[in-house]
Design a protein around this motif. Sequence first.
Motif, PDB file in Angstrom:
ATOM      1  N   MET A  51       0.859  -1.170   0.000  1.00 42.72           N
ATOM      2  CA  MET A  51       0.000   0.000   0.000  1.00 42.72           C
ATOM      3  C   MET A  51       0.895   1.219   0.000  1.00 42.72           C
ATOM      4  SD  MET A  51      -2.769   1.216   2.863  1.00 42.72           S
ATOM      5  CE  MET A  51      -4.189   0.326   2.285  1.00 42.72           C
ATOM      6  N   ALA A  52       0.554   2.224  -0.756  1.00 43.24           N
ATOM      7  CA  ALA A  52       1.366   3.434  -0.820  1.00 43.24           C
ATOM      8  C   ALA A  52       0.636   4.581  -0.152  1.00 43.24           C
ATOM      9  CB  ALA A  52       1.685   3.781  -2.263  1.00 43.24           C
ATOM     10  N   ASP A  53       1.402   5.402   0.545  1.00 45.13           N
ATOM     11  CA  ASP A  53       0.859   6.551   1.246  1.00 45.13           C
ATOM     12  C   ASP A  53       0.631   7.697   0.265  1.00 45.13           C
ATOM     13  OD1 ASP A  53       1.892   8.592   4.025  1.00 45.13           O
ATOM     14  OD2 ASP A  53      -0.076   7.801   3.526  1.00 45.13           O
ATOM     15  N   GLY A  54       1.401   7.744  -0.742  1.00 49.32           N
ATOM     16  CA  GLY A  54       1.296   8.748  -1.792  1.00 49.32           C
ATOM     17  C   GLY A  54       2.008   8.202  -3.005  1.00 49.32           C
ATOM     18  N   PRO A  55       2.069   8.959  -4.087  1.00 50.49           N
ATOM     19  CA  PRO A  55       2.724   8.440  -5.289  1.00 50.49           C
ATOM     20  C   PRO A  55       4.183   8.076  -5.024  1.00 50.49           C
ATOM     21  CG  PRO A  55       1.577  10.520  -5.747  1.00 50.49           C
ATOM     22  CD  PRO A  55       1.537  10.283  -4.261  1.00 50.49           C
ATOM     23  N   GLY A  56       4.467   6.782  -5.062  1.00 51.66           N
ATOM     24  CA  GLY A  56       5.827   6.300  -4.904  1.00 51.66           C
ATOM     25  C   GLY A  56       6.338   6.267  -3.474  1.00 51.66           C
ATOM     26  N   ASN A  57       5.567   6.721  -2.498  1.00 54.59           N
ATOM     27  CA  ASN A  57       6.015   6.727  -1.104  1.00 54.59           C
ATOM     28  C   ASN A  57       5.391   5.556  -0.357  1.00 54.59           C
ATOM     29  OD1 ASN A  57       7.319   9.161  -1.551  1.00 54.59           O
ATOM     30  ND2 ASN A  57       5.522  10.357  -0.983  1.00 54.59           N
ATOM     31  N   PRO A  58       6.216   4.675   0.192  1.00 54.10           N
ATOM     32  CA  PRO A  58       5.633   3.572   0.941  1.00 54.10           C
ATOM     33  C   PRO A  58       4.930   4.099   2.191  1.00 54.10           C
ATOM     34  CG  PRO A  58       8.052   3.443   0.946  1.00 54.10           C
ATOM     35  CD  PRO A  58       7.655   4.651   0.152  1.00 54.10           C
ATOM     36  N   ALA A  59       3.823   3.438   2.531  1.00 57.59           N
ATOM     37  CA  ALA A  59       3.077   3.831   3.730  1.00 57.59           C
ATOM     38  C   ALA A  59       3.870   3.437   4.970  1.00 57.59           C
ATOM     39  CB  ALA A  59       1.726   3.154   3.741  1.00 57.59           C
ATOM     40  N   THR A  60       3.932   4.319   5.916  1.00 54.66           N
ATOM     41  CA  THR A  60       4.557   3.984   7.188  1.00 54.66           C
ATOM     42  C   THR A  60       3.457   3.559   8.142  1.00 54.66           C
ATOM     43  OG1 THR A  60       4.324   6.209   8.068  1.00 54.66           O
ATOM     44  CG2 THR A  60       6.347   5.727   6.830  1.00 54.66           C
ATOM     45  N   SER A  61       3.827   2.782   9.164  1.00 49.55           N
ATOM     46  CA  SER A  61       2.797   2.354  10.102  1.00 49.55           C
ATOM     47  C   SER A  61       2.147   3.536  10.789  1.00 49.55           C
ATOM     48  CB  SER A  61       3.325   1.357  11.118  1.00 49.55           C
ATOM     49  OG  SER A  61       4.659   1.530  11.406  1.00 49.55           O
ATOM     50  N   GLU A  62       2.900   4.590  11.032  1.00 46.92           N
ATOM     51  CA  GLU A  62       2.308   5.763  11.679  1.00 46.92           C
ATOM     52  C   GLU A  62       1.288   6.433  10.761  1.00 46.92           C
ATOM     53  OE1 GLU A  62       3.874  10.011  13.171  1.00 46.92           O
ATOM     54  OE2 GLU A  62       4.918   8.263  14.006  1.00 46.92           O
ATOM     55  N   SER A  63       1.590   6.544   9.467  1.00 46.33           N
ATOM     56  CA  SER A  63       0.655   7.205   8.549  1.00 46.33           C
ATOM     57  C   SER A  63      -0.617   6.389   8.376  1.00 46.33           C
ATOM     58  CB  SER A  63       1.316   7.463   7.198  1.00 46.33           C
ATOM     59  OG  SER A  63       1.547   6.244   6.515  1.00 46.33           O
ATOM     60  N   LEU A  64      -0.549   5.088   8.608  1.00 48.12           N
ATOM     61  CA  LEU A  64      -1.736   4.252   8.459  1.00 48.12           C
ATOM     62  C   LEU A  64      -2.713   4.429   9.617  1.00 48.12           C
ATOM     63  CD1 LEU A  64      -0.213   0.957   7.048  1.00 48.12           C
ATOM     64  CD2 LEU A  64      -1.456   2.739   5.832  1.00 48.12           C
ATOM     65  N   LEU A  65      -2.260   5.037  10.703  1.00 49.02           N
ATOM     66  CA  LEU A  65      -3.168   5.276  11.824  1.00 49.02           C
ATOM     67  C   LEU A  65      -4.131   6.419  11.516  1.00 49.02           C
ATOM     68  CD1 LEU A  65      -0.693   4.920  14.826  1.00 49.02           C
ATOM     69  CD2 LEU A  65      -2.338   3.248  13.974  1.00 49.02           C
ATOM     70  N   PHE A  66      -3.821   7.219  10.514  1.00 50.41           N
ATOM     71  CA  PHE A  66      -4.639   8.372  10.162  1.00 50.41           C
ATOM     72  C   PHE A  66      -5.003   8.278   8.689  1.00 50.41           C
ATOM     73  CE2 PHE A  66      -1.667   9.456  13.533  1.00 50.41           C
ATOM     74  CZ  PHE A  66      -2.552   9.788  14.551  1.00 50.41           C
ATOM     75  N   LEU A  67      -5.807   7.294   8.339  1.00 49.69           N
ATOM     76  CA  LEU A  67      -6.155   7.057   6.948  1.00 49.69           C
ATOM     77  C   LEU A  67      -7.132   8.104   6.434  1.00 49.69           C
ATOM     78  CD1 LEU A  67      -6.598   3.189   7.111  1.00 49.69           C
ATOM     79  CD2 LEU A  67      -4.749   4.429   6.006  1.00 49.69           C
ATOM     80  N   THR A  68      -6.912   8.525   5.200  1.00 54.68           N
ATOM     81  CA  THR A  68      -7.842   9.457   4.553  1.00 54.68           C
ATOM     82  C   THR A  68      -9.035   8.679   4.016  1.00 54.68           C
ATOM     83  OG1 THR A  68      -6.825   9.205   2.375  1.00 54.68           O
ATOM     84  CG2 THR A  68      -5.889  10.914   3.841  1.00 54.68           C
ATOM     85  N   ASP A  69     -10.091   9.398   3.682  1.00 59.18           N
ATOM     86  CA  ASP A  69     -11.260   8.755   3.073  1.00 59.18           C
ATOM     87  C   ASP A  69     -10.868   8.046   1.774  1.00 59.18           C
ATOM     88  OD1 ASP A  69     -12.892   9.552   5.114  1.00 59.18           O
ATOM     89  OD2 ASP A  69     -13.876  11.164   3.993  1.00 59.18           O
ATOM     90  N   GLU A  70      -9.963   8.626   1.034  1.00 62.27           N
ATOM     91  CA  GLU A  70      -9.513   8.020  -0.227  1.00 62.27           C
ATOM     92  C   GLU A  70      -8.780   6.695   0.037  1.00 62.27           C
ATOM     93  OE1 GLU A  70      -8.762   7.438  -4.319  1.00 62.27           O
ATOM     94  OE2 GLU A  70     -10.252   8.569  -3.198  1.00 62.27           O
ATOM     95  N   GLN A  71      -7.919   6.668   1.052  1.00 59.49           N
ATOM     96  CA  GLN A  71      -7.221   5.425   1.394  1.00 59.49           C
ATOM     97  C   GLN A  71      -8.218   4.359   1.864  1.00 59.49           C
ATOM     98  OE1 GLN A  71      -4.593   7.469   4.118  1.00 59.49           O
ATOM     99  NE2 GLN A  71      -2.795   6.759   2.962  1.00 59.49           N
ATOM    100  N   LEU A  72      -9.202   4.777   2.632  1.00 57.01           N
ATOM    101  CA  LEU A  72     -10.226   3.828   3.097  1.00 57.01           C
ATOM    102  C   LEU A  72     -11.048   3.312   1.917  1.00 57.01           C
ATOM    103  CD1 LEU A  72     -11.304   5.665   6.345  1.00 57.01           C
ATOM    104  CD2 LEU A  72     -10.055   3.496   6.192  1.00 57.01           C
ATOM    105  N   ARG A  73     -11.394   4.199   0.979  1.00 53.38           N
ATOM    106  CA  ARG A  73     -12.136   3.776  -0.217  1.00 53.38           C
ATOM    107  C   ARG A  73     -11.354   2.727  -0.987  1.00 53.38           C
ATOM    108  NH1 ARG A  73     -11.668   4.283  -5.203  1.00 53.38           N
ATOM    109  NH2 ARG A  73     -10.099   5.909  -5.123  1.00 53.38           N
ATOM    110  N   LYS A  74     -10.055   2.946  -1.112  1.00 57.34           N
ATOM    111  CA  LYS A  74      -9.212   1.970  -1.820  1.00 57.34           C
ATOM    112  C   LYS A  74      -9.206   0.629  -1.086  1.00 57.34           C
ATOM    113  CE  LYS A  74      -6.147   5.264  -4.094  1.00 57.34           C
ATOM    114  NZ  LYS A  74      -4.789   5.807  -4.181  1.00 57.34           N
ATOM    115  N   GLY A  75      -9.175   0.675   0.240  1.00 59.05           N
ATOM    116  CA  GLY A  75      -9.237  -0.558   1.022  1.00 59.05           C
ATOM    117  C   GLY A  75     -10.562  -1.282   0.847  1.00 59.05           C
ATOM    118  N   ILE A  76     -11.644  -0.531   0.825  1.00 60.59           N
ATOM    119  CA  ILE A  76     -12.979  -1.120   0.619  1.00 60.59           C
ATOM    120  C   ILE A  76     -13.047  -1.776  -0.754  1.00 60.59           C
ATOM    121  CG2 ILE A  76     -15.426  -0.548   0.276  1.00 60.59           C
ATOM    122  CD1 ILE A  76     -14.985   1.641   2.498  1.00 60.59           C
ATOM    123  N   GLU A  77     -12.567  -1.075  -1.762  1.00 59.25           N
ATOM    124  CA  GLU A  77     -12.585  -1.625  -3.114  1.00 59.25           C
ATOM    125  C   GLU A  77     -11.692  -2.856  -3.220  1.00 59.25           C
ATOM    126  OE1 GLU A  77     -11.672   1.712  -5.636  1.00 59.25           O
ATOM    127  OE2 GLU A  77     -13.692   2.537  -5.388  1.00 59.25           O
TER     128      GLU A  77
END
Length: 168
Positions: free
Chosen positions: A1-27
């Motif tokens: 999962m990427a936090d942004g274009p080309g940036n790997p998600a860090t565990s800390e950034s995953l604690l504050f997921l955006t609606d877009e990141q959640l939508r991608k997870g749902i899909e």
Amino acid sequence: MADGPGNPATSESLLFLTDEQLRKGIEAMFFAYRGFTADPDRILGELGYGRAHHRAVHFIHRSPGTTVNNLLSILGVTKQSLNRVLRTLIEDGLVESRVGRQDRRERHLFLTEAGTKLERRLSDAQRDRMRHAFRQAGPDAVIGFRTVLEAMMDPELRHRYTALKEGS
């Protein structure tokens, strides 16, 4: 999962997921479920069965001798719906219903030899898909995946899941 274009998600950034990141997870979950059910659906379709038959066979295999009422509770379907599924499975020789020894009103369910073979075919297909995905994702992802799924369960369902897991 990427936090942004080309940036790997860090565990800390995953604690504050955006609606877009959640939508991608749902899909991703929708499409993963579609893949997870594709092989069993094909097998079931050849036999004129559907997913309700698969779930019944799975949980009867998982808990031989389970009662109709327990299966109703696990599956969360209406009695009429489950009776239709069970009637077909019994008539086709995949499930056996036995009268309870202590309470003759209870019906205990068991897979027949043919039912066990069908269950194995269905679960082998799903195990193969999960094994492949887990190997690709790695052990930490497997643990994380299970943790997320368990956290998404309603408390009553988590309790049932835990009881099944402990009965392994």
